[in-house]
Design a protein around this motif. Structure first.
Motif, short mmCIF file in Angstrom:
data_model
loop_
_atom_site.label_atom_id
_atom_site.label_comp_id
_atom_site.label_asym_id
_atom_site.label_seq_id
_atom_site.Cartn_x
_atom_site.Cartn_y
_atom_site.Cartn_z
N CYS A 122 0.85 -1.18 0.00
CA CYS A 122 0.00 0.00 0.00
C CYS A 122 0.90 1.24 0.00
O CYS A 122 1.80 1.35 0.82
CB CYS A 122 -0.87 -0.02 1.26
SG CYS A 122 -1.82 1.47 1.52
N CYS B 39 -0.08 3.49 3.54
CA CYS B 39 0.34 3.12 4.90
C CYS B 39 1.50 2.12 4.92
O CYS B 39 2.04 1.82 5.99
CB CYS B 39 -0.85 2.56 5.69
SG CYS B 39 -1.34 0.91 5.17
N CYS C 265 -5.69 -3.53 1.06
CA CYS C 265 -4.70 -3.19 2.09
C CYS C 265 -5.11 -3.83 3.42
O CYS C 265 -6.26 -3.70 3.85
CB CYS C 265 -4.64 -1.67 2.24
SG CYS C 265 -3.77 -1.13 3.71
N THR D 97 -4.33 -3.08 6.49
CA THR D 97 -4.74 -2.10 7.50
C THR D 97 -6.20 -1.73 7.29
O THR D 97 -6.99 -1.64 8.22
CB THR D 97 -3.87 -0.83 7.40
OG1 THR D 97 -2.51 -1.19 7.59
CG2 THR D 97 -4.26 0.19 8.43
N CYS E 16 -6.94 3.54 6.89
CA CYS E 16 -6.30 3.68 5.59
C CYS E 16 -7.37 3.61 4.52
O CYS E 16 -8.19 2.70 4.51
CB CYS E 16 -5.27 2.57 5.37
SG CYS E 16 -4.42 2.74 3.78
N ALA F 289 -6.84 3.27 1.26
CA ALA F 289 -6.28 2.76 0.00
C ALA F 289 -7.36 2.00 -0.77
O ALA F 289 -8.23 1.37 -0.19
CB ALA F 289 -5.11 1.85 0.31
#
Ligand SMILES: [Zn+2]
Length: 217
Positions: A29, A32, A53, A55, A64, A66
């Protein structure tokens, strides 16, 4: 891209893993830094596979944000990146060759020889001084210094060799691969790709040789 042909991946750490998916633990990612995980989705009877991701999966979009990427798109990006590499291969081969030659002409072993020679002299001197019951601290320090120097040079040489063999592997692949590939191949990913970084608008594919190719996906 060519400038980076002799660079090592920025992420020194590499996770050792044995997964059945070559992309497991090499997709990162950009937001993060966590890895992307493969997830099978089942949406109203329609099944598909995505990568997300970790997270974000564990702690939600606040931790996050993403994006999620379809496995299909990820694999297509890999195929495109490898094909770009193949299509540029003649120029690339030149650069790889230069880099390998550069590494070979390194003068590590000559430096080691010199260090060994001095080490011997200092140790002989140290014995004499010690036998005469005089202070030999300085000489002992010098021995220690030389030992460290030698260790550093040996480490550098090992790294160079490692890089060289990765370049050689890429060169061999380019040599054997005349045509572009038309489908995703797990083995090629394991062999060639170091990591893939997911950005909002692109994927950065980093090859083991250090070459980076951006794919808009
Ligand atoms: Zn993330």
């Amino acid at each position: 891209m060519y400038r980076r042909a002799n660079m090592v991946s920025e992420k020194g750490k590499r996770r050792i893993y044995s997964s059945k998916y070559a992309l497991s633990s090499i997709v990162y990612c950009s937001k993060c830094g966590d890895i992307y995980r493969r997830i099978a989705w089942n949406n109203r009877g329609k099944k598909y596979t995505v990568w997300r991701c970790c997270t974000r999966v564990t702690h939600g979009p606040d931790a996050c944000h993403a994006r999620t990427i379809k496995e299909e798109d990820l694999q297509e990006a890999v195929v495109e990146a490898i094909n770009q590499l193949i299509s540029e291969s003649s120029e690339l081969k030149e650069i790889i060759k230069e880099n390998i030659e550069k590494a070979i002409t390194g003068d590590g072993s000559r430096q080691i020889e010199e260090i060994d020679k001095e080490m011997l002299e200092v140790q002989e001197e140290l014995l004499k001084v010690a036998n005469a019951k005089k202070d030999y601290t300085e000489l002992a320090d010098r021995v220690e210094e030389l030992r460290n120097e030698k260790e550093n040079i040996l480490l550098e040489m090992a790294e160079e060799k490692n890089e060289q063999s990765r370049l050689k592997e890429l060169e061999e692949f380019l040599e054997s691969q005349q045509l572009e590939i038309d489908s995703y191949d797990e083995e090629l990913v394991r062999k060639l790709i170091d990591e893939i970084v997911v950005y909002d608008e692109k994927l950065k594919v980093v090859f083991k040789s250090g070459i980076e190719i951006d794919i808009n996906k």
